[in-house]
Scaffold this motif. Structure first.
Motif, mmCIF file in Angstrom:
data_model
loop_
_atom_site.group_PDB
_atom_site.id
_atom_site.type_symbol
_atom_site.label_atom_id
_atom_site.label_comp_id
_atom_site.label_asym_id
_atom_site.label_seq_id
_atom_site.Cartn_x
_atom_site.Cartn_y
_atom_site.Cartn_z
ATOM 1 N N VAL A 1 8.552 2.756 -2.033
ATOM 2 C CA VAL A 1 7.606 1.917 -1.297
ATOM 3 C C VAL A 1 6.167 2.341 -1.603
ATOM 4 O O VAL A 1 5.284 1.499 -1.811
ATOM 5 C CB VAL A 1 7.884 1.996 0.220
ATOM 6 N N GLU A 2 5.933 3.626 -1.642
ATOM 7 C CA GLU A 2 4.578 4.136 -1.882
ATOM 8 C C GLU A 2 4.058 3.745 -3.260
ATOM 9 O O GLU A 2 2.887 3.388 -3.412
ATOM 10 C CB GLU A 2 4.563 5.660 -1.744
ATOM 11 N N HIS A 3 4.927 3.772 -4.263
ATOM 12 C CA HIS A 3 4.460 3.588 -5.640
ATOM 13 C C HIS A 3 4.751 2.215 -6.240
ATOM 14 O O HIS A 3 4.156 1.871 -7.266
ATOM 15 C CB HIS A 3 5.079 4.669 -6.530
ATOM 16 N N GLU A 4 5.640 1.434 -5.631
ATOM 17 C CA GLU A 4 6.009 0.148 -6.253
ATOM 18 C C GLU A 4 6.020 -1.010 -5.253
ATOM 19 O O GLU A 4 6.779 -1.956 -5.409
ATOM 20 C CB GLU A 4 7.398 0.264 -6.909
ATOM 21 N N SER A 5 5.142 -0.967 -4.278
ATOM 22 C CA SER A 5 5.137 -2.013 -3.245
ATOM 23 C C SER A 5 4.293 -3.225 -3.615
ATOM 24 O O SER A 5 4.303 -4.225 -2.891
ATOM 25 C CB SER A 5 4.635 -1.434 -1.915
ATOM 26 N N GLU A 6 3.578 -3.162 -4.726
ATOM 27 C CA GLU A 6 2.663 -4.248 -5.085
ATOM 28 C C GLU A 6 3.131 -5.033 -6.304
ATOM 29 O O GLU A 6 2.369 -5.806 -6.876
ATOM 30 C CB GLU A 6 1.266 -3.686 -5.333
ATOM 31 N N LYS B 1 11.043 5.960 0.620
ATOM 32 C CA LYS B 1 9.629 6.180 0.910
ATOM 33 C C LYS B 1 8.824 6.289 -0.379
ATOM 34 O O LYS B 1 7.725 5.716 -0.501
ATOM 35 C CB LYS B 1 9.471 7.457 1.739
ATOM 36 N N PHE B 2 9.355 6.991 -1.351
ATOM 37 C CA PHE B 2 8.686 7.172 -2.644
ATOM 38 C C PHE B 2 8.519 5.822 -3.351
ATOM 39 O O PHE B 2 7.447 5.507 -3.876
ATOM 40 C CB PHE B 2 9.527 8.122 -3.495
ATOM 41 N N SER C 1 -0.520 5.465 -8.953
ATOM 42 C CA SER C 1 -0.656 6.868 -8.565
ATOM 43 C C SER C 1 0.095 7.809 -9.496
ATOM 44 O O SER C 1 0.752 8.736 -9.063
ATOM 45 C CB SER C 1 -0.167 7.072 -7.121
ATOM 46 N N GLU D 1 13.937 9.610 1.663
ATOM 47 C CA GLU D 1 12.806 10.122 0.889
ATOM 48 C C GLU D 1 12.622 9.308 -0.394
ATOM 49 O O GLU D 1 11.492 9.067 -0.836
ATOM 50 C CB GLU D 1 13.043 11.594 0.543
#
Length: 221
Positions: free
Chosen positions: A192-197, A189-190, A3, A186
């Motif tokens: 996790v959203e961008h580096e969870s894979e 959350k950021f 993203s 925050e």
């Protein structure tokens, strides 16, 4: 990092050393070629979760070291793009103590980071609308959290003395200006959203970079 379009106002490659080598993220201890002789000059610190220690139990002499948030640091040898655990027998044969081996491995990581094979990019818009730095494109990226130089260049690049780091998986490290009290959520959350894979997951919990080294943030400041 996925993203990218959601993040970028501007992206700047930070000058920590540059070359044209494309350093990819190899599989770990899989399809391993015949093991080469132990070479301390090719050894690096390596951050792993507790479950990984089944591959190398602590020898009681400091080869495996706790790091915080359930992570540990051990040593690996780069074998032409793959990594192999350094064992107590390797150190004994080389007549090295665990302390000396860790010092030499950290110096090797510093040289690797300076070579530009591990990339550092600054994004102008991250959590709280503030800039952050993404360090990656190499299997040793997360281990760079241990380098004193990382703290100083993050301070200079982000314009703040207090720096928070995240190592969600082996191949990446993210550096942020420390937010105001109560605002670390925050950043989590950021990340996790961008580096969870990412491959080889580590932790989404933050570390603060201090003069004494990285310290696990166990409570919201």
């Amino acid at each position: 990092m996925k993203s990218h379009g959601l993040l970028v106002a501007a992206v700047i490659l930070i000058g920590v050393g540059c070359n044209s080598n494309d350093s990819k993220s190899p599989p770990e201890n899989s399809k391993m070629p015949p093991q080469t002789a132990f070479d301390m000059g090719r050894c690096y610190p390596y951050v792993v979760p507790k479950d990984y220690l089944q591959h190398q139990p602590d020898d009681g002499k400091g080869l495996v070291r706790p790091f915080g948030h359930g992570l540990f640091v051990l040593l690996v040898q780069d074998q032409d793009g793959l990594v192999q655990n350094v064992t107590p027998d390797d150190l004994a044969a080389a007549k090295l103590t665990a302390d000396v081996a860790h010092e030499k491995a950290l110096a090797n990581l510093e040289k690797l980071f300076s070579s530009g094979q591990i990339k550092a990019m600054k994004y102008e818009k991250g959590p709280h609308e503030r800039p952050f730095i993404l360090v990656g494109e190499h299997w040793a990226a997360a281990a760079c959290i241990m380098l004193a130089r990382v703290r100083s260049f993050a301070q200079k690049s982000l314009g703040q003395d207090d720096i928070v780091a995240s190592i969600p998986h082996r191949d990446v490290m993210l550096l942020f200006p420390k937010p105001a009290k109560g605002a670390l959520g925050e950043i989590r959350k950021f990340v996790v959203e961008h580096e969870s894979e990412g491959r080889k997951p580590l932790t989404f919990e933050p570390f603060e970079l201090t003069e004494k080294g990285p310290m696990a943030v166990v409570k919201e400041p």
